[in-house]
Write an enzyme that holds these catalytic residues in place. Sequence first.
Site, mmCIF file in Angstrom:
data_model
loop_
_atom_site.group_PDB
_atom_site.id
_atom_site.type_symbol
_atom_site.label_atom_id
_atom_site.label_comp_id
_atom_site.label_asym_id
_atom_site.label_seq_id
_atom_site.Cartn_x
_atom_site.Cartn_y
_atom_site.Cartn_z
ATOM 1 N N VAL A 14 17.956 -48.401 -17.746
ATOM 2 C CA VAL A 14 17.568 -47.172 -17.046
ATOM 3 C C VAL A 14 18.521 -46.891 -15.879
ATOM 4 O O VAL A 14 18.943 -45.748 -15.660
ATOM 5 C CB VAL A 14 16.103 -47.259 -16.555
ATOM 6 C CG1 VAL A 14 15.714 -45.979 -15.846
ATOM 7 C CG2 VAL A 14 15.168 -47.506 -17.738
ATOM 8 N N LYS A 45 22.185 -58.096 -10.759
ATOM 9 C CA LYS A 45 22.021 -59.560 -10.847
ATOM 10 C C LYS A 45 23.372 -60.252 -10.778
ATOM 11 O O LYS A 45 23.516 -61.296 -10.172
ATOM 12 C CB LYS A 45 21.335 -59.923 -12.179
ATOM 13 C CG LYS A 45 19.827 -59.948 -12.065
ATOM 14 C CD LYS A 45 19.223 -60.851 -13.169
ATOM 15 C CE LYS A 45 17.769 -60.497 -13.398
ATOM 16 N NZ LYS A 45 17.526 -59.916 -14.728
ATOM 17 N N LYS A 105 6.027 -49.573 -14.142
ATOM 18 C CA LYS A 105 4.595 -49.424 -14.476
ATOM 19 C C LYS A 105 3.784 -50.633 -14.074
ATOM 20 O O LYS A 105 2.625 -50.522 -13.691
ATOM 21 C CB LYS A 105 4.399 -49.165 -15.966
ATOM 22 C CG LYS A 105 4.839 -50.346 -16.797
ATOM 23 C CD LYS A 105 4.857 -50.093 -18.259
ATOM 24 C CE LYS A 105 5.544 -51.258 -18.931
ATOM 25 N NZ LYS A 105 6.947 -51.474 -18.583
ATOM 26 N N GLU A 129 7.253 -41.022 -12.042
ATOM 27 C CA GLU A 129 7.126 -40.321 -13.332
ATOM 28 C C GLU A 129 7.579 -41.181 -14.502
ATOM 29 O O GLU A 129 6.971 -41.157 -15.579
ATOM 30 C CB GLU A 129 7.968 -39.034 -13.279
ATOM 31 C CG GLU A 129 7.912 -38.163 -14.509
ATOM 32 C CD GLU A 129 6.515 -37.585 -14.748
ATOM 33 O OE1 GLU A 129 6.118 -36.658 -14.058
ATOM 34 O OE2 GLU A 129 5.808 -38.108 -15.636
ATOM 35 N N GLY A 134 8.123 -42.568 -20.532
ATOM 36 C CA GLY A 134 9.555 -42.270 -20.407
ATOM 37 C C GLY A 134 9.903 -40.867 -19.972
ATOM 38 O O GLY A 134 9.705 -40.498 -18.818
ATOM 39 N N GLY A 187 16.080 -54.265 -31.106
ATOM 40 C CA GLY A 187 15.956 -54.161 -29.655
ATOM 41 C C GLY A 187 14.750 -53.352 -29.218
ATOM 42 O O GLY A 187 14.593 -53.029 -28.039
ATOM 43 N N LYS A 205 -0.188 -48.604 -18.398
ATOM 44 C CA LYS A 205 0.081 -47.164 -18.349
ATOM 45 C C LYS A 205 -1.220 -46.365 -18.313
ATOM 46 O O LYS A 205 -1.325 -45.363 -17.597
ATOM 47 C CB LYS A 205 0.948 -46.765 -19.537
ATOM 48 C CG LYS A 205 2.371 -47.335 -19.417
ATOM 49 C CD LYS A 205 3.094 -47.313 -20.742
ATOM 50 C CE LYS A 205 4.526 -47.828 -20.587
ATOM 51 N NZ LYS A 205 5.160 -48.030 -21.916
#
Lengths: 428, 428
Positions: A14, A45, A105, A129, A134, A187, A205
Amino acid sequence: MKPVKVGLLGLGTVGTGVVRIVEGNQEDLSRQVGSPIIIEKIAVKNIEKYRSIEVETAKLTEDPWEVIRDPEIDVIIEVMGGVDQTKEYILEALERGKHIVTANKDLMALHGSEVLAKAQEKQCDIFYEASVAGGIPIIRTLIEGFSSDRITRIMGIVNGTTNFILTKMSQEGASYEEVLKEAQELGYAESDPTSDVEGLDAARKMAILGTLGFRSNVELKDVSVSGISKVTSEDIAFAKKLGYEMKLLGIAERQGDEFTINVQPTMVRKQHPLASVNGVFNAVYVHGEAVGETMFYGAGAGEMPTATSVVADLVAVVKNLKLGVNGLKAIVPYNPKKISNDEDVYFKNFVLLHVDDKAGVLARITQVFAEFDVSLASVVQQPNEVNPDAEIIIVTHLASKASMKKVLEHFETLDVIRRIKSVYRVEG
Amino acid sequence: MKPVKVGLLGLGTVGTGVVRIVEGNQEDLSRQVGSPIIIEKIAVKNIEKYRSIEVETAKLTEDPWEVIRDPEIDVIIEVMGGVDQTKEYILEALERGKHIVTANKDLMALHGSEVLAKAQEKQCDIFYEASVAGGIPIIRTLIEGFSSDRITRIMGIVNGTTNFILTKMSQEGASYEEVLKEAQELGYAESDPTSDVEGLDAARKMAILGTLGFRSNVELKDVSVSGISKVTSEDIAFAKKLGYEMKLLGIAERQGDEFTINVQPTMVRKQHPLASVNGVFNAVYVHGEAVGETMFYGAGAGEMPTATSVVADLVAVVKNLKLGVNGLKAIVPYNPKKISNDEDVYFKNFVLLHVDDKAGVLARITQVFAEFDVSLASVVQQPNEVNPDAEIIIVTHLASKASMKKVLEHFETLDVIRRIKSVYRVEG
């Protein structure tokens, strides 16, 4: 005009999308907010890691505190995930008067009221949001679009992994295990898929959507959860034969001033708009007293859809910043929390039983339903194809959750029932 | 806290819904905005008329100016309809510093830029969520939810009357005339249905959506329109046989910095989310570069759904009022308007021809397509069931609007073609 400086915590999927949009749509964004938006610092990281986008190394740090403590930074975008440590970062950022945009979330479901209270105390915005569904702007819709209405029901397909699995099982007749493996290879599922397949992700959610829809402080523990790991291709075939699709639905429903939120695999009638939401797509169906039926559909995850929601929140923060009204529009959930008793929650059920193939069995079973006041919409008895049992397939009329629980408990004690094969909620 | 006073222009279907919501949800509303909201004055055509709700007679007036000139009133809700006279009312209200909520698509499509400019000049809000797709918060979604994205395509079923007619024709095989009559009896169609069935109403809504989606000042004259009055049950049967549903779609699409907006009956592939939007329901499908595919579904009209949007706008105005930021968030469309040439607009087509049933006809017809560079996806020739003609059913690949126009012009001159029976855009 003075640019607005943003700190980014996390540069995974993201985070990468956020950088792409802020840089790619810079002109469009600055036209809307009246000044450039600059991503000033990014906590990662590992600075050395290969990335699919170019980022000035000078902007990268491995220390999130460096981002949070930078006095130049007005807004923190948190897309690193995690709960306890991340909460600390966010609370400290708020303490320093920075506004927050988060896609987290888990954090919002578990500690939403704490961080929202801190934001209000410091007159800061905190927008989230991207934390649900998503790219679908469902949080805005519940807060603003339906501010005038009284929401009575929210039904969501809010977990793409499980929807991918159920869709594949339905379309290809494949087993749960096969499709899970495929999802992991693509994935779409984690190597430890528990949080998705056991419904926990969906429950988080739904806690967020319930809080907004019912304007009451829903916590994760208020949500009943069961996942899809026991759903078989046989169950899905039964569902299809009866005219239903199997979906993992989060259902938040309100009667009077009480509500209940349940996440469970559900047979959804094919004509219902949620039944044709397939693959990794998400959809949230909202019923309001005044507005009636609505549905909001789109990509529930992925780099760019999720980043769309994050950056839309960023635009909102920056607009508020320009107007000097950050943190002033937050609504604290004002309805007291009353969870419905299982006696007052009604839905239809599908029950598949394996029973002894002998006279009088069906009578004994239907007798149990009658005893607990559950009336039946359809009953079919047929021989099982692979063993000497008979199968009984029952669809009930609306029955209280409490009554159904008693029926199933009673079934455990009936010697003619070999196995309670499956029980599903039925909708539509 | 000091109550916010609202003036209402019009007490028809939507106005009645607004009164119901403001009164019925008063507690919820005042929790959100921090003070009571009072409908202070209502302009009606006839004070004596019977109404389904009780309203204090003292609040009613037959003179809209009395509402507009009332210095106590902060916000005007305009749900009376009409264009020229109504524009005068709204401009004068803005001149007096009153904020506007309107459901008036005609006004916004025809004079949106003028009233928005006036609102900006006077630092007033003007919100119009209810002007498109009733209860679906699509305007908010385009302005705020997708502020971060670049919208490439908006496809809307934005007229409930025509969707009701096409759905009935599809489900029952009934004729256009029969279903129109039924729609008129049910109150879904006006006694003069021209504006709905000829696509003008949809065009107005698409002009509004195009302006917001492309951030460019789209005018009604920029929208090409054709309606459904020539759609036959035979056409719909053909569509179904090929795997399509017939829908009146508004399609706004952008390539580079150019766009085009067309309203036309369109064959939509059954798997597309818009294909299963039935009856009076509306849906808007939005594709953005980052967010991908999304769809928003709900009631497109009706007292309570439309009033939901009106009152949600009212809540937004009152929140801004409390913060002193009315009129400060408006975005003036900043992209220059460039309409695509017909050479650059590509879509698939369905063509049904009645031709002489003799040798060589198909060759001559396919030759014309080839000449103008339109390649064909499928061609079927079959005898017509009721006359000696043959039917040729053609579905093209993507073809430019300009080329298709030339093909059809050429067909007019071909003696072997008895009739160009139907031509439809094909999507999905």
